[in-house]
Design a protein around this motif. Structure first.
Motif, PDB file in Angstrom:
ATOM      1  N   GLU A  23      -5.824   8.241 -13.646  1.00 52.89           N
ATOM      2  CA  GLU A  23      -4.357   8.215 -13.572  1.00 52.89           C
ATOM      3  C   GLU A  23      -3.796   9.443 -12.845  1.00 52.89           C
ATOM      4  OE1 GLU A  23      -2.237   5.828 -14.318  1.00 52.89           O
ATOM      5  OE2 GLU A  23      -3.745   4.490 -15.142  1.00 52.89           O
ATOM      6  N   VAL A  24      -4.280  10.623 -13.213  1.00 52.97           N
ATOM      7  CA  VAL A  24      -3.751  11.856 -12.635  1.00 52.97           C
ATOM      8  C   VAL A  24      -4.101  11.960 -11.148  1.00 52.97           C
ATOM      9  CG1 VAL A  24      -3.824  14.383 -12.753  1.00 52.97           C
ATOM     10  CG2 VAL A  24      -3.684  13.035 -14.860  1.00 52.97           C
ATOM     11  N   SER A  25      -5.246  11.464 -10.751  1.00 55.26           N
ATOM     12  CA  SER A  25      -5.667  11.522  -9.353  1.00 55.26           C
ATOM     13  C   SER A  25      -4.731  10.748  -8.437  1.00 55.26           C
ATOM     14  CB  SER A  25      -7.088  10.981  -9.199  1.00 55.26           C
ATOM     15  OG  SER A  25      -7.996  11.841  -9.837  1.00 55.26           O
ATOM     16  N   GLN A  26      -3.990   9.793  -8.978  1.00 53.44           N
ATOM     17  CA  GLN A  26      -3.078   8.971  -8.189  1.00 53.44           C
ATOM     18  C   GLN A  26      -1.733   9.651  -7.938  1.00 53.44           C
ATOM     19  OE1 GLN A  26      -2.824   4.929  -9.678  1.00 53.44           O
ATOM     20  NE2 GLN A  26      -4.950   5.014 -10.327  1.00 53.44           N
ATOM     21  N   VAL A  27      -1.466  10.777  -8.606  1.00 53.15           N
ATOM     22  CA  VAL A  27      -0.200  11.493  -8.415  1.00 53.15           C
ATOM     23  C   VAL A  27      -0.240  12.196  -7.053  1.00 53.15           C
ATOM     24  CG1 VAL A  27       1.276  13.351  -9.289  1.00 53.15           C
ATOM     25  CG2 VAL A  27       0.135  11.807 -10.898  1.00 53.15           C
ATOM     26  N   PRO A  28       0.811  12.015  -6.248  1.00 58.07           N
ATOM     27  CA  PRO A  28       0.839  12.660  -4.928  1.00 58.07           C
ATOM     28  C   PRO A  28       0.641  14.179  -5.022  1.00 58.07           C
ATOM     29  CG  PRO A  28       2.616  11.077  -5.118  1.00 58.07           C
ATOM     30  CD  PRO A  28       2.003  11.208  -6.488  1.00 58.07           C
ATOM     31  N   VAL A  44      -5.288  20.634 -13.279  1.00 61.13           N
ATOM     32  CA  VAL A  44      -4.960  19.874 -12.080  1.00 61.13           C
ATOM     33  C   VAL A  44      -4.682  20.860 -10.949  1.00 61.13           C
ATOM     34  CG1 VAL A  44      -3.417  18.159 -11.074  1.00 61.13           C
ATOM     35  CG2 VAL A  44      -3.897  18.100 -13.532  1.00 61.13           C
ATOM     36  N   SER A  45      -5.297  20.626  -9.799  1.00 66.24           N
ATOM     37  CA  SER A  45      -5.063  21.450  -8.619  1.00 66.24           C
ATOM     38  C   SER A  45      -4.488  20.577  -7.519  1.00 66.24           C
ATOM     39  CB  SER A  45      -6.372  22.064  -8.128  1.00 66.24           C
ATOM     40  OG  SER A  45      -6.924  22.901  -9.111  1.00 66.24           O
ATOM     41  N   GLY A  46      -3.656  21.198  -6.675  1.00 65.86           N
ATOM     42  CA  GLY A  46      -3.099  20.465  -5.552  1.00 65.86           C
ATOM     43  C   GLY A  46      -1.909  21.195  -4.959  1.00 65.86           C
ATOM     44  N   THR A  47      -1.118  20.465  -4.183  1.00 64.78           N
ATOM     45  CA  THR A  47       0.066  21.032  -3.560  1.00 64.78           C
ATOM     46  C   THR A  47       1.296  20.261  -4.017  1.00 64.78           C
ATOM     47  OG1 THR A  47      -0.250  19.603  -1.650  1.00 64.78           O
ATOM     48  CG2 THR A  47      -1.179  21.810  -1.503  1.00 64.78           C
ATOM     49  N   ASN A  48       2.396  20.985  -4.176  1.00 59.92           N
ATOM     50  CA  ASN A  48       3.655  20.384  -4.603  1.00 59.92           C
ATOM     51  C   ASN A  48       3.483  19.528  -5.858  1.00 59.92           C
ATOM     52  OD1 ASN A  48       5.027  21.517  -2.356  1.00 59.92           O
ATOM     53  ND2 ASN A  48       4.290  19.828  -1.094  1.00 59.92           N
TER      54      ASN A  48
END
Length: 71
Positions: A23-28, A44-48
């Motif tokens: 589920e979390v992997s699908q978040v932009p 969780v790591s990523g941008t914006n």
């Protein structure tokens, strides 16, 4: 790269971890999800990263999340 960490209640097994990861992997903006069932945490790591969308994804997987301050 931004990072958010959550305490998640109700996780008991690797199936729980897989559901949250999916589920979390699908978040932009999400590039990495690390679930620690024993500690009851999700990093969780990523941008914006959108906190509301990340929490909603965890809820969609069937769990509750409280954001913690990343060390």
């Amino acid at each position: 790269m931004a990072q958010k960490q959550y305490l998640v209640t109700g996780m008991t097994c690797e199936h729980c971890a897989a559901s949250i990861t999916e589920e979390v992997s699908q978040v932009p903006g999400v590039t990495e999800v690390d679930v620690d069932v024993a500690a009851g945490s999700v990093s969780v790591s990523g941008t914006n990263l959108d906190d509301a969308r990340l929490r909603a994804a965890i809820v969609e997987a069937g769990y509750e999340a409280t954001e913690t301050v990343a060390a």
